[in-house]
Design an enzyme around this catalytic site. Sequence first.
Site, PDB file in Angstrom:
ATOM      1  N   ASP A  31       0.839  -1.199   0.000  1.00 11.17           N
ATOM      2  CA  ASP A  31       0.000   0.000   0.000  1.00 11.17           C
ATOM      3  C   ASP A  31       0.874   1.249   0.000  1.00 11.17           C
ATOM      4  OD1 ASP A  31      -1.956  -1.782   0.197  1.00 11.17           O
ATOM      5  OD2 ASP A  31      -2.781  -1.078   2.113  1.00 11.17           O
ATOM      6  N   SER A  80     -35.615  -4.598 -17.198  1.00 15.65           N
ATOM      7  CA  SER A  80     -35.442  -5.301 -15.923  1.00 15.65           C
ATOM      8  C   SER A  80     -35.663  -6.790 -16.175  1.00 15.65           C
ATOM      9  CB  SER A  80     -36.358  -4.711 -14.862  1.00 15.65           C
ATOM     10  OG  SER A  80     -37.634  -5.227 -15.002  1.00 15.65           O
ATOM     11  N   LEU A  81     -35.743  -7.565 -15.143  1.00 13.17           N
ATOM     12  CA  LEU A  81     -35.860  -9.016 -15.314  1.00 13.17           C
ATOM     13  C   LEU A  81     -37.197  -9.494 -14.762  1.00 13.17           C
ATOM     14  CD1 LEU A  81     -32.349 -10.145 -14.006  1.00 13.17           C
ATOM     15  CD2 LEU A  81     -33.163 -10.335 -16.346  1.00 13.17           C
ATOM     16  N   GLU A 109     -25.961 -16.949 -13.193  1.00  5.13           N
ATOM     17  CA  GLU A 109     -25.114 -15.964 -12.487  1.00  5.13           C
ATOM     18  C   GLU A 109     -25.751 -15.619 -11.155  1.00  5.13           C
ATOM     19  OE1 GLU A 109     -25.105 -12.574 -15.056  1.00  5.13           O
ATOM     20  OE2 GLU A 109     -23.986 -13.591 -16.623  1.00  5.13           O
ATOM     21  N   LYS A 111     -27.385 -13.081  -8.567  1.00  9.18           N
ATOM     22  CA  LYS A 111     -28.112 -11.814  -8.697  1.00  9.18           C
ATOM     23  C   LYS A 111     -27.594 -10.914  -7.573  1.00  9.18           C
ATOM     24  CE  LYS A 111     -32.701  -9.969  -9.563  1.00  9.18           C
ATOM     25  NZ  LYS A 111     -32.654  -8.795  -8.704  1.00  9.18           N
ATOM     26  N   ASP A 113     -27.163  -7.831  -5.162  1.00  8.64           N
ATOM     27  CA  ASP A 113     -28.200  -6.996  -4.567  1.00  8.64           C
ATOM     28  C   ASP A 113     -27.658  -5.590  -4.315  1.00  8.64           C
ATOM     29  OD1 ASP A 113     -30.613  -6.324  -3.579  1.00  8.64           O
ATOM     30  OD2 ASP A 113     -30.416  -7.395  -1.681  1.00  8.64           O
ATOM     31  N   ARG A 132     -29.847   3.318 -13.680  1.00  6.32           N
ATOM     32  CA  ARG A 132     -30.907   2.747 -14.514  1.00  6.32           C
ATOM     33  C   ARG A 132     -32.049   3.746 -14.714  1.00  6.32           C
ATOM     34  NH1 ARG A 132     -35.626  -0.097 -13.870  1.00  6.32           N
ATOM     35  NH2 ARG A 132     -36.095  -1.303 -15.740  1.00  6.32           N
ATOM     36  N   GLU A 169     -23.733  -4.097 -11.582  1.00  6.21           N
ATOM     37  CA  GLU A 169     -24.334  -3.716 -10.309  1.00  6.21           C
ATOM     38  C   GLU A 169     -23.274  -3.042  -9.442  1.00  6.21           C
ATOM     39  OE1 GLU A 169     -27.428  -4.708 -10.460  1.00  6.21           O
ATOM     40  OE2 GLU A 169     -28.249  -4.672  -8.414  1.00  6.21           O
ATOM     41  N   TYR A 221     -22.113  -7.483 -15.716  1.00 11.22           N
ATOM     42  CA  TYR A 221     -22.727  -8.737 -16.167  1.00 11.22           C
ATOM     43  C   TYR A 221     -23.432  -8.672 -17.517  1.00 11.22           C
ATOM     44  CZ  TYR A 221     -26.345  -6.372 -13.382  1.00 11.22           C
ATOM     45  OH  TYR A 221     -27.181  -5.448 -12.844  1.00 11.22           O
ATOM     46  N   LYS A 308     -35.645 -15.713  -7.478  1.00 11.27           N
ATOM     47  CA  LYS A 308     -35.380 -14.984  -6.224  1.00 11.27           C
ATOM     48  C   LYS A 308     -35.291 -15.961  -5.056  1.00 11.27           C
ATOM     49  CE  LYS A 308     -36.397 -10.819  -5.818  1.00 11.27           C
ATOM     50  NZ  LYS A 308     -35.866  -9.481  -5.880  1.00 11.27           N
ATOM     51  N   CYS A 402     -39.477   6.832  30.460  1.00 17.36           N
ATOM     52  CA  CYS A 402     -38.167   6.226  30.212  1.00 17.36           C
ATOM     53  C   CYS A 402     -37.964   5.012  31.122  1.00 17.36           C
ATOM     54  CB  CYS A 402     -37.064   7.263  30.463  1.00 17.36           C
ATOM     55  SG  CYS A 402     -35.411   6.574  30.294  1.00 17.36           S
ATOM     56  N   CYS A 405     -34.914   6.055  33.661  1.00 16.89           N
ATOM     57  CA  CYS A 405     -34.951   7.121  34.669  1.00 16.89           C
ATOM     58  C   CYS A 405     -36.378   7.552  35.006  1.00 16.89           C
ATOM     59  CB  CYS A 405     -34.153   8.332  34.188  1.00 16.89           C
ATOM     60  SG  CYS A 405     -34.960   9.204  32.840  1.00 16.89           S
ATOM     61  N   CYS A 420     -36.077  10.280  25.492  1.00 11.94           N
ATOM     62  CA  CYS A 420     -36.097  10.626  26.911  1.00 11.94           C
ATOM     63  C   CYS A 420     -35.409  11.990  27.014  1.00 11.94           C
ATOM     64  CB  CYS A 420     -35.324   9.590  27.724  1.00 11.94           C
ATOM     65  SG  CYS A 420     -34.969  10.182  29.385  1.00 11.94           S
ATOM     66  N   CYS A 426     -30.220  10.659  33.247  1.00 12.55           N
ATOM     67  CA  CYS A 426     -30.599   9.334  32.738  1.00 12.55           C
ATOM     68  C   CYS A 426     -29.323   8.540  32.465  1.00 12.55           C
ATOM     69  CB  CYS A 426     -31.440   9.512  31.473  1.00 12.55           C
ATOM     70  SG  CYS A 426     -31.995   7.958  30.784  1.00 12.55           S
TER      71      CYS A 426
HETATM   72  S1  IVH Z   1     -28.984  -8.878 -16.246  1.00 10.46           S
HETATM   73  C1  IVH Z   1     -31.834  -7.262 -19.388  1.00 10.46           C
HETATM   74  N1  IVH Z   1     -27.579 -10.024 -14.392  1.00 10.46           N
HETATM   75  O1  IVH Z   1     -31.372  -7.274 -11.246  1.00 10.46           O
HETATM   76  C2  IVH Z   1     -31.163  -7.959 -18.283  1.00 10.46           C
HETATM   77  N2  IVH Z   1     -29.106  -8.316 -13.747  1.00 10.46           N
HETATM   78  O2  IVH Z   1     -34.265  -7.317 -11.248  1.00 10.46           O
HETATM   79  C3  IVH Z   1     -30.339  -7.034 -17.502  1.00 10.46           C
HETATM   80  N3  IVH Z   1     -29.063  -7.796 -11.343  1.00 10.46           N
HETATM   81  O3  IVH Z   1     -31.831  -4.301 -13.039  1.00 10.46           O
HETATM   82  C4  IVH Z   1     -29.997  -7.494 -16.199  1.00 10.46           C
HETATM   83  N4  IVH Z   1     -27.505  -9.251 -10.800  1.00 10.46           N
HETATM   84  O4  IVH Z   1     -29.810  -4.450 -11.484  1.00 10.46           O
HETATM   85  C5  IVH Z   1     -28.523  -9.103 -14.664  1.00 10.46           C
HETATM   86  N5  IVH Z   1     -26.223 -11.124 -12.841  1.00 10.46           N
HETATM   87  C6  IVH Z   1     -27.147 -10.193 -13.125  1.00 10.46           C
HETATM   88  C7  IVH Z   1     -27.719  -9.375 -12.124  1.00 10.46           C
HETATM   89  C8  IVH Z   1     -28.711  -8.459 -12.479  1.00 10.46           C
HETATM   90  C9  IVH Z   1     -28.317  -8.307 -10.359  1.00 10.46           C
HETATM   91  C10 IVH Z   1     -30.089  -6.742 -11.173  1.00 10.46           C
HETATM   92  C11 IVH Z   1     -30.037  -5.644 -12.200  1.00 10.46           C
HETATM   93  C12 IVH Z   1     -31.411  -5.597 -12.785  1.00 10.46           C
HETATM   94  C13 IVH Z   1     -32.211  -6.263 -11.731  1.00 10.46           C
HETATM   95  C14 IVH Z   1     -33.484  -6.845 -12.286  1.00 10.46           C
END
Ligand code: IVH
Length: 693
Positions: A31, A80-81, A109, A111, A113, A132, A169, A221, A308, A402, A405, A420, A426
């Site tokens: 470092d 989105s998915l 893959e 997902k 968070d 997004r 992400e 991803y 999920k 409280c 006290c 309080c 206290c």
């Molecule tokens: S692919 C069109 N891959 O999940 C497909 N999304 O619920 C684009 N996310 O908006 C998304 N891990 O923010 C993809 N391995 C992954 C992911 C992923 C997390 C999120 C992403 C997306 C949301 C949809």
Amino acid sequence: MTIEQQINELRQALNYHNHKYYVENAPAISDFEYDQMLRQLQDLETLNPEFKDPNSPTMRVGSDLTNSFNSVRHSFPMLSLSNTYSLQELQEWIGKVEQEISHPEYVCELKFDGTAISLCYENGHLLRAITRGDGEVGDDVTENVRTIRSVPLTLQGDDYPTYFEIRGEIFMPYSSFDKLNAEREQQGEQLFANPRNAAAGTLKQQQSQIVAKRGLDCTLYQLAGKNLGFSSHSDSLESARKWGFKISSHTALCNNFKQIEEFIRYWDEARHSLPFPTDGIVIKVNRYADRMALGSTSKAPKWAVAYKFKAEQALTKLLKVTYQVGRTGAITPVANLEPVLLAGTTVKRATLHNADQIAALDLREGDMVYVEKGGEIIPKITGVEISERNPSSQPLQYITHCPECGAELVRYEGEAKHYCPNQSHCRPQIIGRIIHFIRRKAMNIESLGEETIELLFENGLVNNIADLYTLKAEQIATLPRLGEKSARNIIQSIASSCDVPFHRVLFALGIRFVGETTAKYLAAHFGSLEAIMKAQREELLEAEEVGGKIADAIMDYFADVQNIAIIERLRSAGLKLEADKSVKASDSLAGENIVISGTFEQYSRDELKALIEAHGGKNLAAVSANTTLLLAGAKIGPAKLQKAQKLGVRIISEQEFIEMISTNEATNASDATAKTETKAEVHAQQPIQGSLF
Ligand code: IVH
């Protein structure tokens, strides 16, 4: 070598080592060495502003300018998915895909968070980072994203498309999240509920400097662009990894449902030992031709789906609700539960946040309640199993007084929590304030720990922060577990705390919402406690980062006569209640750019640096054409010396240096040293675990 070449070489080396550290988790240098190179580059860029570049590694520390987030239209919409919540639903999706495509390949893959991001690259340089948003238009958060070390600012290799976007992400690893929330708790600030909120909130911070310190991470991803030249998703990610992006290796190429199911079952369990949050598995059709054939709806592609994970839940009995009192008097209700196993740990307690939440759940003692791990960390109660309720049970009555006290609780307008108000009598508030006062980042009274504070309080020796300064060693020595030696140490470190600079004293007072940073801004703006005490609300609002809530808290604090009495006693004890005036010792080094090299007899290198600054000079890390003086000590590096000679830089000894600065007044090296500010530290992040798939 020209300055430009030097700058480019340093940038390349720093990019390489940054990738090693933050993407590969395999640092190749220490470092310290990294910091040295960065310093050198910073100095060169400062002196040669014509070579400034927004994608230079020096930009990763962020800035204190206020960001505004322009709306930008995505070149390709961010869909989105669709979600599935059971293996059966997933099997149905597979069935639909296989009606259209024969022998599809799937990529599974994790997902992640966090919060989705689209990174745009042009000619191998990060051009823009956009959130997004609504999928069509997002916010330009480039300045903030630049500070995320795993995001490459410049790509490796030369086979990347001229223009492309890559989506992924931005997330907050648990280690960063825990650290951030611990700091917020100590500063009386509202905690982030989970790492996802923390990541999203951080990304929208107005100062990229703050983002830089929060330890965000970014995994990619999905590639987006025209004619990218790949025939499959897995190939595209393989190349993206080579270009320097952080691509998860926790993936699998599958051919059928059984293999996908195996991946899901494995990660449903194994994800608990990942250092970052995940909330499911994403299953994507691998080949682009197959994706084309499947198409998309306006919201989501038909070629991908999310499975999920079920939030881990347990049913257990709510034995009793108890109430905790924090140092600011805030009341937190706590659910005491019959111990139950949840996601690998035994849960006995869950937070209930405030009275509204208890009312919303209609909680009753004796109820069977569902407990979940919110964001996998803090257990929370999400519901009641009404069918198991005792018909004679009564709704829970929130306390009115409280528990510590007995004072009547108050609820300030716009606040969810009860408080309080009995600050001075206290117990947990008194002890909490003293513990806050002695913390390392406050008065740094190291020899006093929490237990000793409790002991001092129980024995009537300390009732408020000012009492610390009238303690006598003889009084402490008589307490259990504390001998004469530790008593002397304690007195010594209390005495040393008088040297702590004003902004930390201000933070140590424990004024609600006045955290470390706000205290620094207030100290810089007003210069003294006296000035802050006299300030009107409007004047307080003029200081940076001070909004209505903070201004009111400051006004309340100084309206309390007991606080004023404590401050007067702190003043008599000799605490610094004024900011150090950054007195310049002289201007005798004005215009000098000085490089220090070698070892010295009279001063340490830090002292020399401080002296240079105190006398109006500038300290540089490396010899360059801008260097005017080389302060040479024993064992000076021959390369540096040669370079200085070549460039015609004047070389001076320690003695000559001392003569230069002692023209008129006497110098005081230690004073000057105290004035140097430490650079913002860079957080090391927890390494990502090894690949299992
Ligand atoms: S692919 C069109 N891959 O999940 C497909 N999304 O619920 C684009 N996310 O908006 C998304 N891990 O923010 C993809 N391995 C992954 C992911 C992923 C997390 C999120 C992403 C997306 C949301 C949809």
